[in-house]
Write a protein that holds these residues in place. Structure first.
Motif, PDB file in Angstrom:
ATOM      1  N   THR A 190       0.826  -1.214   0.000  1.00 59.86           N
ATOM      2  CA  THR A 190       0.000   0.000   0.000  1.00 59.86           C
ATOM      3  C   THR A 190       0.859   1.262   0.000  1.00 59.86           C
ATOM      4  OG1 THR A 190      -0.241  -0.208   2.420  1.00 59.86           O
ATOM      5  CG2 THR A 190      -2.032  -1.066   1.047  1.00 59.86           C
ATOM      6  N   LYS A 233       0.496   4.147  -2.789  1.00 63.59           N
ATOM      7  CA  LYS A 233       0.335   5.573  -2.460  1.00 63.59           C
ATOM      8  C   LYS A 233       1.349   6.429  -3.194  1.00 63.59           C
ATOM      9  CE  LYS A 233       0.393   8.906   1.362  1.00 63.59           C
ATOM     10  NZ  LYS A 233       1.249   9.854   0.616  1.00 63.59           N
ATOM     11  N   TRP A 262      -9.251  -1.515   2.650  1.00 66.44           N
ATOM     12  CA  TRP A 262      -9.417  -0.076   2.872  1.00 66.44           C
ATOM     13  C   TRP A 262      -8.866   0.779   1.741  1.00 66.44           C
ATOM     14  CZ3 TRP A 262      -4.891   2.621   2.851  1.00 66.44           C
ATOM     15  CH2 TRP A 262      -3.719   1.937   3.184  1.00 66.44           C
ATOM     16  N   MET A 263      -7.959   0.221   0.925  1.00 62.65           N
ATOM     17  CA  MET A 263      -7.367   1.041  -0.141  1.00 62.65           C
ATOM     18  C   MET A 263      -8.408   1.494  -1.161  1.00 62.65           C
ATOM     19  SD  MET A 263      -5.121  -1.766  -2.257  1.00 62.65           S
ATOM     20  CE  MET A 263      -5.826  -3.280  -2.919  1.00 62.65           C
ATOM     21  N   ALA A 276     -11.342   2.494  -0.412  1.00 61.08           N
ATOM     22  CA  ALA A 276     -12.018   3.658   0.154  1.00 61.08           C
ATOM     23  C   ALA A 276     -11.130   4.898   0.089  1.00 61.08           C
ATOM     24  CB  ALA A 276     -12.422   3.380   1.604  1.00 61.08           C
ATOM     25  N   ARG A 277      -9.823   4.704   0.008  1.00 63.24           N
ATOM     26  CA  ARG A 277      -8.899   5.837   0.017  1.00 63.24           C
ATOM     27  C   ARG A 277      -8.589   6.337  -1.395  1.00 63.24           C
ATOM     28  NH1 ARG A 277      -3.908   5.857   4.024  1.00 63.24           N
ATOM     29  NH2 ARG A 277      -5.668   6.344   5.391  1.00 63.24           N
ATOM     30  N   TRP A 278      -8.465   5.421  -2.366  1.00 63.33           N
ATOM     31  CA  TRP A 278      -8.055   5.810  -3.714  1.00 63.33           C
ATOM     32  C   TRP A 278      -9.037   5.290  -4.760  1.00 63.33           C
ATOM     33  CZ3 TRP A 278      -3.767   3.132  -1.032  1.00 63.33           C
ATOM     34  CH2 TRP A 278      -2.923   4.030  -0.353  1.00 63.33           C
ATOM     35  N   GLU A 315     -15.093   1.574   4.755  1.00 62.00           N
ATOM     36  CA  GLU A 315     -15.132   2.795   5.567  1.00 62.00           C
ATOM     37  C   GLU A 315     -14.538   2.544   6.952  1.00 62.00           C
ATOM     38  OE1 GLU A 315     -19.217   3.861   5.679  1.00 62.00           O
ATOM     39  OE2 GLU A 315     -19.313   4.456   3.566  1.00 62.00           O
ATOM     40  N   LEU A 360     -10.772   1.865   6.758  1.00 65.51           N
ATOM     41  CA  LEU A 360     -10.036   3.109   6.535  1.00 65.51           C
ATOM     42  C   LEU A 360      -9.898   3.888   7.836  1.00 65.51           C
ATOM     43  CD1 LEU A 360      -8.655   4.900   4.451  1.00 65.51           C
ATOM     44  CD2 LEU A 360     -10.872   5.986   4.016  1.00 65.51           C
ATOM     45  N   GLN A 376      -7.094   2.664   9.885  1.00 62.62           N
ATOM     46  CA  GLN A 376      -5.754   2.960   9.412  1.00 62.62           C
ATOM     47  C   GLN A 376      -5.194   4.255   9.998  1.00 62.62           C
ATOM     48  OE1 GLN A 376      -3.701   0.961   7.444  1.00 62.62           O
ATOM     49  NE2 GLN A 376      -5.337  -0.462   8.007  1.00 62.62           N
ATOM     50  N   GLU A 377      -6.066   5.049  10.581  1.00 61.44           N
ATOM     51  CA  GLU A 377      -5.602   6.312  11.160  1.00 61.44           C
ATOM     52  C   GLU A 377      -4.668   6.053  12.343  1.00 61.44           C
ATOM     53  OE1 GLU A 377      -6.165   9.219   9.774  1.00 61.44           O
ATOM     54  OE2 GLU A 377      -7.335   8.204   8.221  1.00 61.44           O
TER      55      GLU A 377
END
Length: 286
Positions: free
Chosen positions: A176, A180, A198-199, A201-203, A252, A255, A258-259
């Protein structure tokens, strides 16, 4: 104005009484034990189910186990249920071993998938296109742990499609991170991917078409409970039976997890609070 402090005090008493009532309700309904495997997807779904069951008045215990031990714990009754059964392929062996000792409530998520993933802006749309753009992809496919099932499938992809690219192993985190970096620089990259993750949801990503079907079809994630749960805890059984969401919903939560320094349980509670329309569909009518 003088009445305001009394009103606030009255509200506080009501809130306190409600909390006490909820606690008593949880004690009355008993405890539900959920087992799970330490995958990002299952950490997300099991914590969400914990938060939902707690909202309904149950106490919930969670135990992280290996996949084999997770299935065995439900079969023996040590755990009440799991929401982490990948079927019909990934966990087929476990279901074959204990299928007559558990209750399969069916899928809680439809549309799991394995394949090669590229940014949405990529010129490649199919695995068969990769040789044409091999130089832009720097002659490699960025993978994860060398022992992962998706890695052996990707090696088969390279062979079956006669690709001029090598599979580069690493880890989920390095994969990942490379994704990124490539997206930040609008560069081409192909990675081993799966849904839910989760990727997505991010990209803005896409799967490359797999006309040879090397990666196989979509799977589902099922809810499995121990025999006797419906009789012992019909309310909890009904909630587990009704639980159903989408890869987008799960993405969601993953993601959020991941914070930095985030707590999966606190994130699940927040997601449940923010998605009450869906959650109410899982709760039995009063």
């Amino acid at each position: 104005m003088p009445k305001q402090p009394m009103r606030i005090a009255g509200l506080a008493l009501i809130a306190g009484a409600s909390l006490t009532a909820a606690t008593a309700q949880a004690q009355d309904k008993g405890s539900v034990h959920l087992a799970y495997v330490e995958w990002a997807s299952e950490v997300a779904s099991t914590n969400v189910m914990r938060a939902v069951l707690e909202q309904a008045g149950y106490e919930v215990e969670m135990t992280s186990l290996s996949a084999a031990a997770m299935w065995q714990s439900v079969a023996t009754g040590d755990a009440d249920g799991i929401v982490a059964a990948w079927l019909p392929t990934t966990h087929a062996d476990y279901l074959d071993r204990v299928g007559d000792q558990v209750d399969d409530l069916g899928p809680n998520l439809d549309g799991t998938k394995l394949g090669l993933v590229v940014p949405a802006y990529s010129e490649a749309d199919s695995i068969a296109d990769l040789n044409e753009h091999a130089e832009a992809f720097e002659g490699k496919i960025t993978g994860i742990d060398p022992g992962a099932g998706i890695m052996s499938l990707t090696e088969q992809v390279v062979e079956d499609y006669d690709l001029d690219l090598d599979v580069q192993s690493g880890s989920g985190a390095t994969m990942t991170a490379a994704l990124k970096s490539a997206i930040d620089n609008q560069e081409e990259i192909a990675v081993t991917g799966w849904t839910p993750h989760w990727m997505f949801a991010r990209w803005d990503l896409k799967y490359l078409e797999d006309p040879k079907n090397v990666y196989g079809g979509a799977e589902q994630i099922h809810t499995i409970v121990r025999d006797g749960l419906e009789e012992d805890m019909p309310g909890a059984y009904a909630i587990l039976d009704a639980f159903e969401w989408t890869p987008e919903h799960m993405g969601e939560v993953m993601l959020m997890n991941q914070e930095k320094d985030s707590d999966p349980y606190e994130n699940a509670k927040q997601w449940v609070e923010d998605n009450q329309d869906l959650v109410q569909e899982w709760l039995p009518e009063a």
